[in-house]
Design an enzyme around this catalytic site. Structure first.
Site, PDB file in Angstrom:
ATOM      1  N   TYR A 245       2.917   8.028  -5.498  1.00  0.00           N
ATOM      2  CA  TYR A 245       2.197   7.742  -6.761  1.00  0.00           C
ATOM      3  C   TYR A 245       2.661   6.435  -7.425  1.00  0.00           C
ATOM      4  CZ  TYR A 245       5.687  10.717  -9.435  1.00  0.00           C
ATOM      5  OH  TYR A 245       6.779  11.293  -9.998  1.00  0.00           O
ATOM      6  N   GLU A 246       1.848   5.942  -8.320  1.00  0.00           N
ATOM      7  CA  GLU A 246       2.042   4.603  -8.916  1.00  0.00           C
ATOM      8  C   GLU A 246       2.066   3.515  -7.845  1.00  0.00           C
ATOM      9  OE1 GLU A 246       1.705   4.124 -11.987  1.00  0.00           O
ATOM     10  OE2 GLU A 246       2.064   6.125 -12.835  1.00  0.00           O
ATOM     11  N   GLY A 247       1.309   3.719  -6.776  1.00  0.00           N
ATOM     12  CA  GLY A 247       1.257   2.728  -5.708  1.00  0.00           C
ATOM     13  C   GLY A 247       2.186   3.116  -4.574  1.00  0.00           C
TER      14      GLY A 247
END
Lengths: 600, 252
Positions: A441-443
Site C-alpha cells: 500500500y501507498e505504492g
C-alpha cells in the site's frame, strides 16, 4: 508472553547523535523540542504503547473488525476505549499546526512516536495515520473556511479522516479513476461511484468521518490531469461545526485480509441514494498534485511501520530465544545440559541480523525525518532546497527498503520460534502477516523503484544521488583511516559498498536515458542497493559516535559497545549484499526481459 | 485549599536492580529513573481533588539532587501547578526528608500533605509518619479512599484483616496505598505546558535543616541465589527438613 518495550535508548541515541535533535530544536517554531522535553514525551508515549496498545494487538488480530447489517462497523473489543484515550492524551496532533490545536513538534519526534504505535499495534495506528494524511491534504489546499471547519476536530482526533483513491480498475494507475462529481447550483458537488481498500472507511471510534475522495467532474480531461479532490463528510457539518444529516456514503463491505485484521478495510459506495454531498478541495483537476505531496508523508510513515514491526518481532524473538530450552550449546557447556536456544550460533545470527537491520532502518528513517524538518524550517532557502532534495531521494528508499527489509526481519522472527512460530498463539506470525501489506500500500516496491529511478534520480541528472553517494564515501574513507579495529573494518566494507553504488548510479543514469525498459527491470535491486548502503552509512556514523563516547567516558558504555558490535556485524554480514545488488542491476537487468510474454 | 505532594526519584520499577561490584550500594548510573509509583498515586489524588473543586493549588516537592527536576516535571505534567526542589547531594534518610518537608510546610502552609506510603527503593515507610509527628498534625496512612469535607478528611485505610475508616482534622498528612486510584497518563499538551510551570530550587541549608546521615551503610549484597529443590518421600521427612535444614519450625 513478550511485552513491547520501546527502545528508548536507541531512539534517543539516533535522534541526538545522528539526526541532530538539538539543532532541530533551534529552528523557528521548534524551540520547545529540546532533548530533555523530547525524552519525557518519548517516555510517556512508550508507556501508552506498552500499557494500552500492545495488549490489544493479538486480540484485535483474532477478533477483527466486523460490519453489522446496518452498514456500521464494530472495531475489536477495547479499540474504541483505547482510541478515546489516545485522543484525550493528545497523541493525534503531535506534529500538526498549533493553530488547529496540534503540538507542532518536529517530524523527527513524530517519527519516534509513530514507530512506537506501529510496533505496539499497527492495525490501530492506521486510523490516526490516515487522519493525519487527510489533515495534511486539507491544510495544503483547503480554503481558510474549510480549514477552520474541518481541521480542529480532525487534529484533536474527535473526527477521523480517510483517503479514497483506489477503485477496482484504478489501483497503481490513478489515471483510470471513474468516480463522478457533478456540480450543484450551490457550489457543492454530488459524488457517485465506488471506492475500495478504504482504511477505516467506517468505524465506531468517532461521531464523524471526513472522506477525501478523488473524482472527475463532467468537463474534466481524461487521464491524471482530470482528477479533482473532494471532501465528503459522513455527516454534513453546518457553519458552526455541529453535525447535520447523514451523507449518502456507505460502507458496503469489509475485505478479508492476510493481516491488519483489526483495521477495517472498507468498500465505500458514494451516491447510491441520490448523490453524496462533496466539497472541492484545492483547484479543479489538480487533485493528484495535492495527493502526491501528502503521499510523501504517508510513504515515509509506511517505512516507519517497517521499523516498528521489525523492532517488535525482534523483541519477541529474543524473549522466546532466552526461554526456549532445546539442545546443547556447542562449545559452551561440556556437561551436555540443555541450553536456551539463544546460545545456538545460528539463532544468534538471526537475532543479530534482525537487530542490525532494525537499528539501521531506524537511523535512516529518523535522519530522513530530520531532513524534512530542515527542508521546511532551515533559515537559508538554499539549505532548505538541499534538504528537500535529500528527502525526495530518500522517500522511495525509506518506503521501499524498510518495508522489504521488514519482510525478512519478521520472517526471521517466525524462524527463531521454529514450529511454534507457525502457531498463532506465540504471536510471532502476526507481525509477519501484518508486515505483508506494507510493501504494497501507498505504492508497491515497484512503484517506489520507478519513482526513484524515473523521477527522483533523473530529474536532476543524478546530482543529488551522486552528492549523497559522495557523502557516504567520505564517511567510509574517514572510518577506514581509523586505528580502531571495528571502525576500520566498517570503513573498508562501506567503501566497497559505496563504490558498487556509484557504479550502479552511473549505469542507471545512462541506461534510463537509452533503454528505459532495461533500466526499470533493474530498479528494485537498485532501490535495495541504495537502502542497504544508506543503512550501512548510518550504522557507520553510529559506530564512530559510540567509539568517541567510549573514549571520552561518556554515556552508557554497554550501549556504546553493543552499538559498535552491531554496526560491525551490519558492515561485515549485510553490507556485502550491496555488491551483489549492484551486479544484479548492471548485468542482470536485461535478463529480466529475456523472455517474451508468451514464454511465461 | 493548598495541597502539597511529595515525589521521590527512584529506580524505575521495570529495571532489574543490580548491586555495584564493590558492594557500596546499588547501581544507579545509566539506569532508568522514574517517579516512585506510590507518589504518582499521591499526585493523581491531588489532581482529582482540584478537579472536584476541593484543592485550589498543588505544589509538588522533591528532595535530592538536581536530577529530581525530571521527576518534578513529571508531576507538573500530571497536573501539579508548581514545583519546589530542595536540592542537596547528600543521600537523604527519611528523617531528613521529613524535616525538610516540615520546614517547607511551615513556609507554604498547605492544608493537606499527600505522600506515597513508601518508596520502592528503600521501602522505609517512615517519611509520612515522621512528618506528621514533626508538624504535630494528624496522620492517615495507607489510604485507599479519601473524602474531604468541612475541614476534615475521611480516610479509608488498608490495614491487616480489612479496611479501617478514620476521620482526621485538617491540616493533616495522608499517605497513599496502591488502590487509592489509578494514575492517569500525562497528556502531550500537559507535558508541553509543564515546561512553563514555575519550578523553585531551595538548598537544604536555607531551610535550616541538618541533613547529615545518622546511619552508615556498610555493605550491600545481592540476595543469595535459589538452591535447587528436591523431592521428599513423606510428610515425616518434610517436617524434619523444615525443622533441621530450613529451621522454620522449632526443634522437636
Amino acid at each position: 508472553m513478550s511485552t513491547y518495550r520501546a527502545p528508548l535508548s536507541d531512539m534517543q541515541f539516533v535522534m541526538n547523535e545522528l539526526a541532530g535533535l538539538s539543532e532541530i530544536a533551534t529552528l523557528p517554531g521548534y524551540e520547545e523540542a529540546t532533548p530533555d522535553t523530547v525524552a519525557v514525551i518519548l517516555e510517556e508515549a512508550s508507556r501508552f504503547a506498552t500499557d494500552v496498545l500492545d495488549p490489544l494487538n493479538a486480540s484485535g488480530d483474532r477478533e477483527g473488525a466486523t460490519r453489522l447489517p446496518d452498514g456500521s462497523v464494530r472495531t475489536p473489543e477495547g479499540f474504541k476505549a483505547a482510541y478515546e484515550q489516545f485522543v484525550q492524551s493528545g497523541w493525534n496532533g503531535v506534529n500538526k499546526p498549533a493553530a488547529y490545536g496540534g503540538q507542532h513538534l518536529p517530524q523527527l519526534v513524530a517519527a519516534g512516536i509513530e514507530e512506537m504505535w506501529h510496533a505496539a499495534n499497527m492495525a490501530f495506528d492506521l486510523c490516526p495515520l490516515l487522519t493525519q494524511g487527510a489533515i495534511d491534504a486539507i491544510e495544503l489546499v483547503g480554503t481558510p473556511e474549510q480549514k477552520a471547519r474541518f481541521l480542529p476536530p480532525m487534529v484533536a482526533g474527535t473526527w477521523t479522516g480517510t483517503m479514497n483513491l483506489t477503485e477496482p480498475q484504478a489501483g497503481s494507475d490513478l489515471a483510470a479513476v471513474r468516480m463522478r462529481a457533478e456540480p450543484q447550483a450551490d457550489g457543492t458537488y454530488k459524488l457517485y461511484g465506488q471506492k475500495i481498500f478504504i482504511t477505516y472507511g467506517e468505524h465506531d471510534f468517532t461521531d464523524n468521518i471526513i472522506h477525501l475522495v478523488l473524482a472527475r467532474t463532467p468537463d474534466a480531461p481524461a487521464g491524471v490531469k482530470g482528477i479533482s479532490l473532494f471532501l465528503v463528510p459522513k455527516f454534513l457539518v453546518d457553519e458552526n461545526g455541529s453535525l447535520g444529516r447523514r451523507n449518502d456514503v456507505q460502507c458496503v463491505s469489509l475485505e478479508h485480509k492476510l493481516g491488519i485484521h483489526a483495521s477495517p478495510t472498507a468498500v465505500m459506495a458514494y451516491g447510491d441514494h441520490g448523490g453524496a454531498v462533496g466539497y472541492l478541495i484545492g483547484e479543479k483537476n489538480r487533485g493528484l498534485e495535492a495527493m502526491f505531496i501528502m503521499m510523501n508523508q504517508a510513504r515515509f510513515s509506511v517505512g516507519m511501520e517497517g521499523v516498528g514491526l521489525s523492532e517488535r518481532a525482534y523483541q519477541r524473538a529474543v524473549d522466546y530465544a532466552r526461554q526456549r530450552v532445546q539442545g546443547r550449546a556447542v562449545g559452551i557447556d561440556k556437561q551436555g545440559k540443555p541450553a536456551p536456544i539463544i546460545e545456538h550460533p545460528d539463532i544468534r545470527r538471526m537475532l543479530m541480523t534482525m537487530r542490525a537491520y532494525t537499528e539501521a532502518m531506524r537511523a535512516l528513517g529518523y535522519v530522513t525525518a530530520a531532513a524534512m524538518d530542515n527542508a521546511r524550517h532551515a533559515r537559508e532557502p538554499s539549505e532548505r532546497a538541499q534538504h528537500q532534495a535529500f528527502v525526495d531521494l530518500m522517500i522511495p528508499i525509506v518506503k521501499g527498503w524498510c518495508t522489504e527489509t521488514a519482510q525478512e526481519v519478521t520472517y526471521l522472527g517466525v524462524q527463531v520460534h521454529g514450529g511454534m512460530g507457525f502457531i498463532e498463539e506465540t504471536g510471532a506470525a502476526q507481525y509477519s502477516r501484518d508486515a505483508r501489506i506494507i510493501t504494497i500500500y501507498e505504492g508497491t516496491t515497484g512503484i517506489q523503484a520507478n519513482d526513484l529511478v524515473g523521477r527522483k534520480m533523473t530529474r536532476d541528472d543524478g546530482a543529488t544521488a551522486k552528492r549523497v553517494a559522495a557523502q557516504i564515501d567520505k564517511v567510509a574513507a574517514h572510518l577506514a583511516s581509523q586505528d580502531d579495529a571495528s571502525l576500520n573494518a566498517i570503513g573498508v566494507r562501506l567503501a566497497a559498498a559505496t563504490a558498487a553504488l556509484q557504479n550502479a548510479i552511473d549505469w542507471m543514469l545512462a541506461s534510463y536515458a537509452a533503454k528505459p525498459r532495461t533500466a526499470l527491470a533493474g530498479s528494485v535491486p537498485y532501490l535495495n542497493l541504495w537502502g542497504v548502503v544508506c543503512g550501512g552509512w548510518q550504522m557507520a556514523r553510529a559506530a564512530k559516535v559510540a567509539v568517541d563516547r567510549l573514549a571520552q567516558g561518556e554515556g552508557d558504555a554497554t550501549f556504546m559497545r553493543t552499538k559498535i558490535a552491531t554496526a560491525r556485524f551490519y558492515a561485515e554480514s549485510l553490507l556485502p549484499l550491496a555488491e551483489a545488488y549492484a551486479q544484479a542491476v548492471v548485468s542482470g537487468s536485461p535478463g529480466a526481459l529475456a523472455l517474451t510474454a508468451e514464454q511465461f | 485549599m493548598k495541597v502539597l505532594v511529595c515525589v521521590k526519584r527512584v529506580i524505575d520499577f521495570n529495571v532489574k536492580v543490580r548491586v555495584r561490584s564493590d558492594g557500596s550500594g546499588v547501581e544507579t548510573s545509566n539506569v532508568k529513573m522514574s517517579m516512585n509509583p506510590f507518589d504518582e498515586i499521591a499526585v493523581e489524588e491531588a489532581v482529582r481533588l482540584r478537579e472536584r473543586g476541593i484543592a485550589s493549588e498543588i505544589v509538588a516537592v522533591s528532595c535530592g539532587t538536581a536530577a529530581c527536576q525530571e521527576t518534578l516535571r513529571a508531576a507538573l505534567a500530571l497536573g501539579a501547578d508548581r514545583a519546589v526542589l530542595v536540592e542537596t547531594d547528600t543521600a537523604l534518610e527519611p528523617l531528613a526528608v521529613a524535616k525538610l518537608v516540615a520546614a517547607l510546610v511551615r513556609q507554604e502552609a498547605p492544608q493537606l500533605v499527600i505522600l506515597g506510603k513508601q518508596a520502592i527503593d528503600d521501602d522505609a515507610n517512615q517519611t509520612g509518619q515522621m512528618l506528621a509527628a514533626l508538624l504535630d498534625w494528624p496522620q492517615a496512612t495507607f489510604a485507599s479512599k479519601l473524602q474531604i469535607a468541612d475541614g476534615k478528611a475521611d480516610v479509608t485505610r488498608e490495614v491487616d484483616g480489612g479496611l479501617e475508616t478514620v476521620e482526621v482534622t485538617l491540616p493533616a498528612v495522608v499517605t497513599t496505598d496502591l488502590r487509592l486510584n489509578e494514575p492517569r497518563y500525562a497528556t502531550l499538551p500537559n507535558i508541553m505546558k509543564a515546561k512553563k510551570k514555575p519550578m523553585q530550587t531551595l538548598s537544604a541549608q536555607s531551610l535550616g535543616v541538618d541533613v547529615t546521615p545518622h546511619v552508615t551503610l556498610i555493605r550491600v549484597d545481592e540476595p543469595a541465589g535459589r538452591k535447587g529443590g528436591g523431592r521428599v518421600a513423606d510428610v515425616k521427612e518434610l517436617v524434619a527438613k523444615l525443622r533441621n535444614e530450613a529451621k522454620v519450625l522449632p526443634p522437636a
